[in-house]
Design an enzyme around this catalytic site. Structure first.
Site, mmCIF file in Angstrom:
data_model
loop_
_atom_site.group_PDB
_atom_site.id
_atom_site.type_symbol
_atom_site.label_atom_id
_atom_site.label_comp_id
_atom_site.label_asym_id
_atom_site.label_seq_id
_atom_site.Cartn_x
_atom_site.Cartn_y
_atom_site.Cartn_z
ATOM 1 N N LYS A 1 8.093 -13.516 -6.709
ATOM 2 C CA LYS A 1 9.148 -14.130 -5.888
ATOM 3 C C LYS A 1 9.180 -13.475 -4.505
ATOM 4 O O LYS A 1 8.619 -12.386 -4.317
ATOM 5 C CB LYS A 1 10.499 -13.952 -6.593
ATOM 6 C CG LYS A 1 10.917 -12.487 -6.775
ATOM 7 C CD LYS A 1 12.154 -12.335 -7.660
ATOM 8 C CE LYS A 1 12.548 -10.880 -7.818
ATOM 9 N NZ LYS A 1 13.659 -10.719 -8.780
ATOM 10 N N TYR B 1 19.430 3.437 22.254
ATOM 11 C CA TYR B 1 20.819 3.004 22.475
ATOM 12 C C TYR B 1 21.838 4.089 22.132
ATOM 13 O O TYR B 1 21.754 4.740 21.100
ATOM 14 C CB TYR B 1 21.114 1.773 21.612
ATOM 15 C CG TYR B 1 20.416 0.518 22.091
ATOM 16 C CD1 TYR B 1 20.558 0.054 23.391
ATOM 17 C CD2 TYR B 1 19.614 -0.195 21.217
ATOM 18 C CE1 TYR B 1 19.915 -1.108 23.811
ATOM 19 C CE2 TYR B 1 18.974 -1.360 21.624
ATOM 20 C CZ TYR B 1 19.128 -1.808 22.929
ATOM 21 O OH TYR B 1 18.487 -2.944 23.340
HETATM 22 C C1 PLP Z 1 13.175 -9.833 -9.795
HETATM 23 C C2 PLP Z 1 13.213 -10.122 -11.246
HETATM 24 C C3 PLP Z 1 12.382 -9.431 -12.135
HETATM 25 C C4 PLP Z 1 11.544 -8.246 -11.718
HETATM 26 O O1 PLP Z 1 12.379 -7.096 -11.655
HETATM 27 P P1 PLP Z 1 11.778 -5.674 -11.200
HETATM 28 O O2 PLP Z 1 12.914 -4.739 -11.365
HETATM 29 O O3 PLP Z 1 11.377 -5.860 -9.786
HETATM 30 O O4 PLP Z 1 10.645 -5.416 -12.101
HETATM 31 C C5 PLP Z 1 12.374 -9.818 -13.454
HETATM 32 N N1 PLP Z 1 13.160 -10.835 -13.889
HETATM 33 C C6 PLP Z 1 13.993 -11.500 -13.062
HETATM 34 C C7 PLP Z 1 14.839 -12.580 -13.592
HETATM 35 C C8 PLP Z 1 14.053 -11.164 -11.712
HETATM 36 O O5 PLP Z 1 14.888 -11.834 -10.918
#
Ligand code: PLP
Length: 387
Positions: free
Chosen positions: A38, A266
């Site tokens: 993702k 800044y």
């Molecule tokens: C992002 C996500 C994962 C992966 O989690 P990590 O802690 O990055 O391994 C697994 N399952 C779902 C539903 C997620 O949204």
């Protein structure tokens, strides 16, 4: 002078590290591995990461949105893909037509998918999600019976197939958290109920990276590692030899001597403690350098750590190089695997008071990603075959 073709900043992604990390996960479970790609593979590039993971022990891919799933299919990926966050009334027809599995948490959502399946004359593969305590997505325990019954009826009507049952853990980094056992028990109850109602799921899944590494009781038929694939240990106290895949580097665009007592960036939050050389790095918070990392942050130049001087701006920040003989064009490593002493993504996350996930996914679109490693070469061959 011949103009340089070297980029002023880039993120290299070592696909051999992705392959290594995938193999680490595959080696710690009897379940199949779903590589979570993702958010553009946590900023690493979803397609190249997906290919490297699929070539190294993963057999499924997990994404959030429909658009992310479709991008994988358009890229030629034929492996099973699960997409898990939608509105109930999205147009699921292209997903069903392209054999993308969909997560479902409510009756409205189930009906929306069934309607789309009827439209295209296809069968939707769904994974029913139960809320075991995270209280984000997933059906409440009291709504589970209705969801299961409706899914079974729609399955008998030939509109969908319940391929999976799943839930998500509360603990993102600690596989030994007390909540894990409680969630496993609630999940097992939900599964038992679904089976009694006549569902025959092929995969049950619960584990994120941390649990995939260290909580075998959460593995069932499938595990869903994300962050660990990219090389950040979910629990740095219990490392598993994961290798950082991304190196974020830039080149100094300017180096100049300034006297002691010079305020920098800044609001002059930083004042040079001595006559020094300042180096200008062409990356800022728009590129994902956390502004909140402030002056704790260090970068790696010519084999040494140097402090960030003053505030990180949108497009640039300044480094105090002291007496180092630096000049424009010198390489600056913000983070990498840490092998040579350069900072890691976990260092940046700690400086910024966040987690590596946020640092990775914050790296902006101005930073080109360059994929390296044997897997990158193999990927190019594969791409030419896909046409
Ligand atoms: C992002 C996500 C994962 C992966 O989690 P990590 O802690 O990055 O391994 C697994 N399952 C779902 C539903 C997620 O949204």
């Amino acid at each position: 002078m011949t103009p340089s073709t070297t980029r002023t900043a880039e993120a290299t992604v070592d696909l051999d590290a992705i392959a290594h990390n995938t193999a680490v996960f595959a080696g710690r479970t009897d379940a199949v591995v779903m590589a979570v790609v993702k958010a553009d593979g946590f900023g690493h590039g979803a397609l190249p990461v997906a290919r490297a993971a699929l070539a190294s022990g993963a057999t499924w891919l997990g994404v959030t949105t429909c658009a992310e799933a479709m991008a994988l299919r358009r890229g030629g990926v034929v492996a099973p893909v699960l997409s898990w966050l939608h509105a109930h009334d999205e147009d699921f027809r292209p997903l069903i037509g392209n054999d993308v599995d969909l997560s479902v948490s409510s009756l409205e959502h189930l009906d929306g998918i069934a309607g789309c399946a009827a439209d295209v004359g296809g069968v939707a593969n769904v994974h029913l999600k139960v809320d075991t305590g995270l209280h984000r997505n997933g059906a409440r325990a009291q709504d589970w019976a209705d969801l299961v019954r409706r899914a079974r009826d729609l399955e008998r009507a030939g509109l969908l197939h319940v391929r999976g049952l799943w839930s998500h853990l509360i603990s993102g980094s600690d596989a030994r958290a007390e909540s894990v056992g409680r969630q496993v028990a609630l999940f097992d109850d939900a599964v038992a109920h679904a089976r009694e109602a006549g569902l025959r799921p092929e995969v049950r899944h619960l584990a994120n990276s941390a649990a995939a590494l260290d909580a075998p009781e959460t593995h069932y038929e499938l595990v869903r590692p994300g962050i660990g694939l990219y090389g950040a240990e979910p629990d740095p106290r219990h490392g598993h030899g994961l290798r950082g895949a991304m190196t974020l580097r830039a080149r100094l665009v300017l180096a100049k001597r300034v006297p002691r007592g010079s305020g920098v960036s800044y609001e002059h939050d930083y004042t040079t403690p001595r006559d020094t050389t300042l180096g200008l790095v062409p990356l800022g918070y728009a590129d994902g350098v956390p502004r909140s990392a402030g002056t704790s942050a260090r970068v790696w130049i010519d084999g040494r750590l140097h402090p960030v001087a003053g505030r990180v701006a949108m497009d640039q920040f300044v480094v105090d190089l002291g007496g180092a003989a630096a000049q424009a064009g010198d390489e600056v490593v913000l983070f990498g695997p840490g092998d040579d002493g350069e900072p890691t993504v976990l260092d940046w996350a700690t400086w910024a008071g966040t987690i590596p996930h946020e640092v990775f996914t914050g790296i902006g679109t101005r930073v080109p990603r360059r994929h390296v490693g044997e897997r990158a070469l193999a990927g190019r061959v594969e791409e030419s075959l896909i046409g």
